[in-house]
Design an enzyme around this catalytic site. Structure first.
Site, short mmCIF file in Angstrom:
data_model
loop_
_atom_site.label_atom_id
_atom_site.label_comp_id
_atom_site.label_asym_id
_atom_site.label_seq_id
_atom_site.Cartn_x
_atom_site.Cartn_y
_atom_site.Cartn_z
N GLY A 1 -55.16 -48.68 -34.84
CA GLY A 1 -53.75 -48.43 -34.54
C GLY A 1 -53.53 -46.93 -34.53
O GLY A 1 -53.96 -46.22 -35.45
N PHE A 2 -52.89 -46.44 -33.46
CA PHE A 2 -52.72 -44.99 -33.34
C PHE A 2 -51.34 -44.65 -32.79
O PHE A 2 -51.19 -43.98 -31.79
CB PHE A 2 -53.82 -44.40 -32.45
CG PHE A 2 -54.00 -42.92 -32.62
CD1 PHE A 2 -54.15 -42.36 -33.88
CD2 PHE A 2 -54.00 -42.08 -31.52
CE1 PHE A 2 -54.32 -40.99 -34.03
CE2 PHE A 2 -54.16 -40.71 -31.65
CZ PHE A 2 -54.32 -40.17 -32.92
N GLY B 1 -47.20 -43.48 -34.11
CA GLY B 1 -46.66 -42.25 -34.68
C GLY B 1 -47.28 -41.87 -36.00
O GLY B 1 -47.60 -40.70 -36.23
N GLY C 1 -50.27 -42.77 -37.23
CA GLY C 1 -51.66 -42.37 -37.03
C GLY C 1 -51.77 -40.96 -36.49
O GLY C 1 -52.60 -40.16 -36.94
N THR D 1 -51.83 -50.94 -37.50
CA THR D 1 -51.37 -51.70 -36.34
C THR D 1 -49.96 -52.21 -36.57
O THR D 1 -49.47 -52.29 -37.70
CB THR D 1 -52.28 -52.91 -36.06
OG1 THR D 1 -52.26 -53.78 -37.19
CG2 THR D 1 -53.70 -52.46 -35.78
N LYS E 1 -40.79 -55.87 -49.43
CA LYS E 1 -41.06 -54.84 -50.44
C LYS E 1 -40.89 -55.41 -51.85
O LYS E 1 -41.65 -55.06 -52.77
CB LYS E 1 -40.16 -53.64 -50.21
CG LYS E 1 -40.47 -52.92 -48.89
CD LYS E 1 -39.48 -51.82 -48.58
CE LYS E 1 -39.84 -51.16 -47.24
NZ LYS E 1 -38.88 -50.08 -46.87
N GLY F 1 -40.41 -42.46 -42.31
CA GLY F 1 -40.69 -41.19 -41.65
C GLY F 1 -42.17 -41.07 -41.33
O GLY F 1 -43.02 -41.49 -42.13
#
Length: 345
Positions: free
Chosen positions: A8-9, A11, A13, A99, A227, A324
């Site tokens: 997975g690449f 933001g 990554g 990912t 969470k 972020g």
């Protein structure tokens, strides 16, 4: 040299690659050395080089085309591996799993973790799904295979909401955990306190990029739910499931109630809570009216915060960014540093 493979690449990554590029000298000064040998993304392409990839050229190709197609070919460069092939064939020591994951199933990240562990590779991830839905089975598999599985970024991004209670607060009995764990809803409630309607505040949050076009995961409480599941399983060691948690979103809360509370010094917040009782663990995600004495009451905007109620140290509140790109990418880095530190002991 700690070799890494990125699955997975997006933001985060790309943000992680930027951090490694910018902080290379500082990390080496502190005796930490990381080398990315593989990048695999369903849409951007897949590249691998046993001796490492040139990060500047990776970022240049992404900037110009949004893909890895401009990364220069060489005799030793391999293109086209799938995520499964990358995990199996890469010479990386640690897989960084980033990912997009279905939070209902935890896939494909759960499969990626299992494949990596079975190949004797560590996994660092920012995905909530696998930790919330399959923590105990994946944790057991990682232990059996003698590898590490770290996921600090899954709760409060680069703010150490997991590492703090597991390390610094060790020895305490934590009787309650409660927090503002979603910046989108906290931003919306802050705007509503200033007189904005719920719908207008939501549109503003979407305009600023805090909320998705379909904001249900945030405003209906499901992001916080996962969470809460992570905190119960990992921090408290209690195998909580989705059906054990009461979940209420913001829809029933009107502007008048939010404004009235503020006029009396109180604040409405969407709170994720775990509380130990004589009857077991109570778990909920719902709007709560907090008095000014509660440290969470003053948290405004998109900021996150969490309070651990401890028998020895008393209540400890941690405040920081809960999302972020840079912050989440930093969470990946601190997990990698933790792996390195643990191996030097």
């Amino acid at each position: 040299m700690h070799k890494l493979a990125l699955i997975g690449f997006g933001g985060v990554g790309q943000g992680f690659v930027e951090i490694l590029s910018q902080k290379e000298q500082k990390l080496e000064k502190d005796d930490y050395s990381f080398l990315i040998v593989s990048i695999c993304d369903l849409y951007k392409g897949s590249i691998h080089h046993d001796k490492g990839l040139d990060l500047d050229r990776v970022l240049d190709s992404i900037k110009k085309t949004g893909t890895l197609e401009l990364y220069p070919d060489s005799d030793e460069l391999i293109r086209g591996w799938s995520s499964q092939e990358t995990i199996k064939k890469t010479n990386a020591k640690t897989i960084i799993e980033m990912t997009y994951t279905d939070v209902d199933t935890g896939q494909p990240a759960i499969n990626h973790c299992e494949q990596a562990f079975n190949q004797g590779k560590n996994v660092v991830m920012t995905n909530k799904g696998p930790v919330a839905l399959a923590y105990h089975s994946l944790n057991q598999l990682a232990k059996e295979k003698g590898v590490r599985w770290l996921f600090e970024g899954a709760v409060m991004s680069g703010t150490p909401a997991i590492r703090l209670p597991l390390t610094t607060l060790t020895g305490n009995d934590i009787s309650e955990i409660k927090g503002i764990l979603n910046g989108t809803t906290n931003y919306i409630l802050t705007q509503m306190e200033d007189g904005m309607s719920y719908k207008s505040a939501l549109k503003q949050a979407q305009k600023l990029g805090y909320a998705e076009a379909n904001p249900s995961a945030d405003v209906d409480g499901f992001d916080v739910l996962y969470k809460v599941l992570i905190l119960a399983n990992v921090v408290l060691g209690i195998p909580l499931k989705r059906e054990d948690v009461i979940v209420e979103g913001l829809s029933a809360l009107d502007s008048e109630a939010v404004i009235e509370a503020k006029s009396n010094g109180d604040h409405w917040k969407l709170i994720g809570k775990l509380k130990k009782t004589e009857n077991g663990l109570e778990a909920s995600v719902k709007p709560e009216r907090l008095s000014s004495k509660d440290p969470l009451s003053a948290i405004s905007g998109a900021t996150n915060a969490i309070t651990y109620t401890c028998d020895l140290s008393g209540p400890v509140t941690l405040v920081g960014a809960g999302a972020g790109i840079k912050e989440t990418a930093f969470a990946v880095l601190i997990d990698l540093i933790e792996i390195e530190r643990s191996e030097r002991l």
